[in-house]
Design a protein around this motif. Structure first.
Motif, short mmCIF file in Angstrom:
data_model
loop_
_atom_site.label_atom_id
_atom_site.label_comp_id
_atom_site.label_asym_id
_atom_site.label_seq_id
_atom_site.Cartn_x
_atom_site.Cartn_y
_atom_site.Cartn_z
N ARG A 176 3.59 10.45 -6.89
CA ARG A 176 4.50 10.85 -7.97
C ARG A 176 3.71 11.27 -9.22
NH1 ARG A 176 5.90 12.30 -11.87
NH2 ARG A 176 7.68 11.84 -13.20
N GLU A 177 2.63 10.55 -9.51
CA GLU A 177 1.82 10.90 -10.69
C GLU A 177 1.22 12.31 -10.56
OE1 GLU A 177 1.50 9.27 -13.61
OE2 GLU A 177 2.90 7.78 -12.84
N LYS A 178 0.97 12.71 -9.31
CA LYS A 178 0.38 14.05 -9.11
C LYS A 178 1.35 15.16 -9.50
CE LYS A 178 -2.71 12.72 -5.38
NZ LYS A 178 -2.71 12.56 -3.92
N LEU A 179 2.65 14.86 -9.46
CA LEU A 179 3.66 15.86 -9.84
C LEU A 179 3.75 16.02 -11.36
CD1 LEU A 179 6.58 14.81 -7.44
CD2 LEU A 179 4.94 16.65 -7.11
N GLY A 180 3.11 15.11 -12.07
CA GLY A 180 3.18 15.12 -13.54
C GLY A 180 3.07 13.69 -14.01
N SER A 181 2.21 13.46 -15.00
CA SER A 181 1.99 12.08 -15.44
C SER A 181 3.26 11.47 -16.00
CB SER A 181 0.90 12.04 -16.51
OG SER A 181 0.73 10.72 -16.96
N THR A 182 3.45 10.18 -15.71
CA THR A 182 4.56 9.45 -16.33
C THR A 182 4.12 8.81 -17.64
OG1 THR A 182 4.06 7.46 -15.07
CG2 THR A 182 5.67 8.98 -14.08
N GLY A 183 2.92 9.18 -18.10
CA GLY A 183 2.48 8.79 -19.45
C GLY A 183 3.19 9.74 -20.41
N ILE A 184 4.25 9.23 -21.06
CA ILE A 184 5.14 10.16 -21.77
C ILE A 184 4.84 10.25 -23.26
CG2 ILE A 184 7.02 10.09 -20.10
CD1 ILE A 184 8.29 7.87 -21.68
N GLY A 185 3.71 9.72 -23.67
CA GLY A 185 3.32 9.82 -25.08
C GLY A 185 3.60 8.54 -25.83
N ASN A 186 3.03 8.44 -27.03
CA ASN A 186 3.20 7.26 -27.88
C ASN A 186 2.74 5.96 -27.23
OD1 ASN A 186 4.28 8.78 -29.99
ND2 ASN A 186 6.32 8.67 -29.07
N GLY A 187 1.73 6.06 -26.37
CA GLY A 187 1.15 4.84 -25.79
C GLY A 187 1.97 4.21 -24.68
N VAL A 188 2.91 4.99 -24.13
CA VAL A 188 3.84 4.43 -23.14
C VAL A 188 3.74 5.18 -21.81
CG1 VAL A 188 6.29 4.20 -22.60
CG2 VAL A 188 5.49 3.68 -24.90
N GLU A 212 0.83 -1.20 0.00
CA GLU A 212 0.00 0.00 0.00
C GLU A 212 0.87 1.27 0.00
OE1 GLU A 212 -3.12 -0.34 -0.60
OE2 GLU A 212 -3.54 1.81 -0.54
N SER A 213 1.96 1.21 0.78
CA SER A 213 2.86 2.35 0.86
C SER A 213 3.50 2.64 -0.51
CB SER A 213 3.92 2.05 1.92
OG SER A 213 5.01 2.90 1.79
N ILE A 214 3.86 1.57 -1.22
CA ILE A 214 4.47 1.74 -2.55
C ILE A 214 3.44 2.30 -3.54
CG2 ILE A 214 5.42 0.46 -4.52
CD1 ILE A 214 6.86 -1.36 -2.44
N VAL A 215 2.22 1.76 -3.49
CA VAL A 215 1.16 2.27 -4.37
C VAL A 215 0.95 3.77 -4.12
CG1 VAL A 215 -1.33 2.22 -4.82
CG2 VAL A 215 -0.04 0.07 -4.70
N ASN A 216 0.89 4.14 -2.83
CA ASN A 216 0.65 5.54 -2.50
C ASN A 216 1.77 6.45 -3.01
OD1 ASN A 216 -1.80 5.10 -1.31
ND2 ASN A 216 -0.93 4.78 0.74
N LYS A 217 3.02 5.97 -2.89
CA LYS A 217 4.15 6.76 -3.39
C LYS A 217 4.07 6.94 -4.91
CE LYS A 217 8.14 7.25 -1.78
NZ LYS A 217 8.92 8.49 -1.64
N LEU A 218 3.69 5.86 -5.59
CA LEU A 218 3.56 5.93 -7.06
C LEU A 218 2.47 6.92 -7.46
CD1 LEU A 218 4.00 2.13 -7.70
CD2 LEU A 218 5.37 3.88 -8.85
N LEU A 219 1.34 6.88 -6.72
CA LEU A 219 0.23 7.78 -7.04
C LEU A 219 0.59 9.23 -6.73
CD1 LEU A 219 -2.79 5.62 -5.79
CD2 LEU A 219 -2.08 6.01 -8.16
#
Lengths: 158, 94
Positions: free
Chosen positions: A53-65, A44-51
């Motif tokens: 991090r996403e709030k700082l900017g999506s890690t969806g970097i384009g081109n379906g990745v 749960e702690s890891i999931v929360n850290k990942l989420l």
């Protein structure tokens, strides 16, 4: 550094079927837990850290990745998994499109060099159209493991 | 004048040019029609492309050269240099 140095084969998901970014991250972390590459009590702690991090900017970097990642003290080495979402997942990507290929990385907090090398390695392969196209066609986990090996051996280079 | 323009910068971020700095640069450049390239020694990255930027693997202290060309090239270069100077305005990152 090679993909096989940090991608946990048992945690690879070849057919990720989820409806959101959070579900995708949860499924990938759960798979790493099942594979024994993260401590169960830290899930749960890891999931929360990942989420977070996403709030700082999506890690969806384009081109379906997308490359969701975080640092977490519960891991001693860089660990990662791969998931393929054939239907695509909404990820608030830079180009607005859904993501089909996800690499999720967790690295120890004090190893920023390894973290950068892991990102560089993944980036190099994700620039290869053949690698991305074949990944999206993978029918099972073994297909993906084989592709990662071929990428490590530069067998997919144009 | 639309350039080319050039500036040298140094990576200040302790974590190096990880994904947040690379994304900030790419987002900025994508809002323009400029050509922006970032050089690390003989390696070059198209600043629109996050994967290209990540491949520079620039750790803290690394010297980089930024070149820009096209409409608004001088302004975009100044904005990117400011990002480096302000350490990408990252308060909490990983």
């Amino acid at each position: 550094m090679k993909l096989s140095d940090f991608v946990v084969p048992e945690a690879i998901l070849h057919d990720l079927q989820v409806g959101s970014k959070e579900e995708a991250i949860r499924a990938m972390v759960a798979s790493m837990k099942s594979a024994g590459s993260i401590p169960a009590e830290e899930e749960e702690s890891i999931v929360n850290k990942l989420l977070e991090r996403e709030k700082l900017g999506s890690t969806g970097i384009g081109n379906g990745v997308a490359v969701p990642h975080t640092k977490h003290p519960s891991v001693d080495d860089l660990v990662a998994t791969v998931a393929i979402a054939k239907e695509g997942v909404e990820f608030e990507s830079l180009d607005g499109g859904p993501v089909y290929i996800l690499f999720l990385l967790i690295s120890p907090p004090d190893r920023s060099g390894d973290h950068l090398r892991g990102l560089e390695n993944i980036s190099r392969h994700l620039r290869n159209q053949k690698f991305c196209s074949f990944l999206r066609q993978a029918r099972n986990r073994e297909d993906i493991i084989e592709l990662l090996k071929e990428a490590d051996n530069n067998e997919l280079d144009d | 004048m639309s350039g080319p323009y050039r500036q040298n910068v140094k990576v200040k971020n302790e974590q190096g040019m990880h994904m947040i700095p690379c994304s900030r640069i790419a987002q900025l450049v994508r809002e323009t029609s400029c050509q922006v390239q970032i050089f690390r020694d003989d390696q070059v990255a198209d600043a629109r492309n996050i994967l290209d930027l990540l491949m520079l693997k620039a750790e803290v202290g690394t010297s980089l050269v930024i070149e820009s060309e096209g409409e608004g090239a001088e302004s975009i270069l100044a904005q990117i240099v400011k990002l480096f100077d302000d350490d990408f305005e990252i308060l909490s990152e990983n």
